[in-house]
Motif scaffolding. Sequence first.
Motif, short mmCIF file in Angstrom:
data_model
loop_
_atom_site.label_atom_id
_atom_site.label_comp_id
_atom_site.label_asym_id
_atom_site.label_seq_id
_atom_site.Cartn_x
_atom_site.Cartn_y
_atom_site.Cartn_z
N GLY A 169 115.45 130.70 19.56
CA GLY A 169 114.09 130.87 20.05
C GLY A 169 113.38 129.56 20.32
N SER A 170 113.60 128.57 19.44
CA SER A 170 112.96 127.27 19.62
C SER A 170 113.74 126.22 18.85
CB SER A 170 111.52 127.30 19.12
OG SER A 170 111.49 127.41 17.70
N LYS A 171 113.51 124.98 19.23
CA LYS A 171 114.13 123.87 18.51
C LYS A 171 113.65 123.84 17.06
CE LYS A 171 113.90 118.85 18.24
NZ LYS A 171 113.33 117.62 18.82
N ASP A 172 112.36 124.11 16.84
CA ASP A 172 111.81 124.07 15.49
C ASP A 172 112.50 125.08 14.57
OD1 ASP A 172 110.11 122.05 16.18
OD2 ASP A 172 108.33 123.30 16.35
N SER A 173 112.75 126.27 15.09
CA SER A 173 113.44 127.29 14.30
C SER A 173 114.84 126.80 13.92
CB SER A 173 113.54 128.60 15.07
OG SER A 173 114.27 129.56 14.34
N LEU A 174 115.53 126.19 14.86
CA LEU A 174 116.86 125.65 14.59
C LEU A 174 116.78 124.57 13.51
CD1 LEU A 174 119.83 124.97 15.00
CD2 LEU A 174 119.17 123.62 17.01
N LEU A 175 115.79 123.68 13.59
CA LEU A 175 115.68 122.60 12.62
C LEU A 175 115.43 123.13 11.21
CD1 LEU A 175 113.68 119.91 14.64
CD2 LEU A 175 116.14 119.98 14.14
N VAL A 176 114.71 124.24 11.10
CA VAL A 176 114.50 124.86 9.79
C VAL A 176 115.84 125.34 9.22
CG1 VAL A 176 113.48 126.83 8.57
CG2 VAL A 176 112.10 125.51 10.19
N HIS A 177 116.59 126.08 10.04
CA HIS A 177 117.91 126.56 9.62
C HIS A 177 118.80 125.38 9.21
CE1 HIS A 177 117.74 130.85 10.60
NE2 HIS A 177 117.05 130.53 11.69
N ALA A 178 118.81 124.35 10.02
CA ALA A 178 119.69 123.20 9.79
C ALA A 178 119.30 122.45 8.51
CB ALA A 178 119.64 122.26 10.99
N ALA A 179 118.01 122.27 8.29
CA ALA A 179 117.55 121.54 7.10
C ALA A 179 117.97 122.25 5.82
CB ALA A 179 116.02 121.40 7.15
N PHE A 180 117.80 123.56 5.78
CA PHE A 180 118.17 124.29 4.57
C PHE A 180 119.69 124.37 4.40
CE2 PHE A 180 113.74 125.60 4.59
CZ PHE A 180 113.45 125.60 3.23
N LEU A 181 120.43 124.43 5.50
CA LEU A 181 121.88 124.39 5.39
C LEU A 181 122.32 123.07 4.75
CD1 LEU A 181 124.73 125.54 6.02
CD2 LEU A 181 124.61 124.26 8.17
#
Length: 199
Positions: free
Chosen positions: A57-69
């Motif tokens: 949906g957005s880059k920000d959503s991806l960055l949230v997923h990536a940070a927690f991973l």
Amino acid sequence: MTGDTSTPRTERTRSTRQTIIEAAARLGRERSGGQPSVAEIAEAAGVFPNQITYHFGSKDSLLVHAAFLALLHDTRRVERVGRQAADPEAFRRGIARVVLALPSLPLVAGALALGIGRSELAPVIDRHLQLLFRQSERYLHTILDSRGWTADRPIAQEARTFWSAALGGALLAQAGVQGSAADLDLAGTLTVRGASEID
């Protein structure tokens, strides 16, 4: 008939999502400041830039997923240090020291900052935080049971208090608040005790 009902397309979608998340996490950890661009993430993942929007949906959503991973990967190091601790004091100090030095901690602080102004990210952040808390609770239960140690408060509260302090400190640092990791008594948020420390 029972069994795996996943279709090849569903599996490809999951695989592509995971590849993108891992690429974003890797790029985020490699650079101590600045976010990777969509183009950089797409190139690292071997996908087209529009696939990032399609899947997240957005880059920000991806960055949230990536940070927690990245953080969940890093917690393996934290758990290893805790298992090696000879006593509760060494456990508290060791866990706190390692967590404050995790390369993923600033990434998660950045993810939390993104969520402040983006209400659509709140469920994503909450889901990842709940996973982090549950994983930490299970780990603490295992440590306490195997060592005969206790905690002064419920394990769920212990895990949430610890991570709230760690992430809060990282968020303050990202906001430019002066200070260092030494200013945060993260070990003091843990109430894990051995028999000799109980009055």
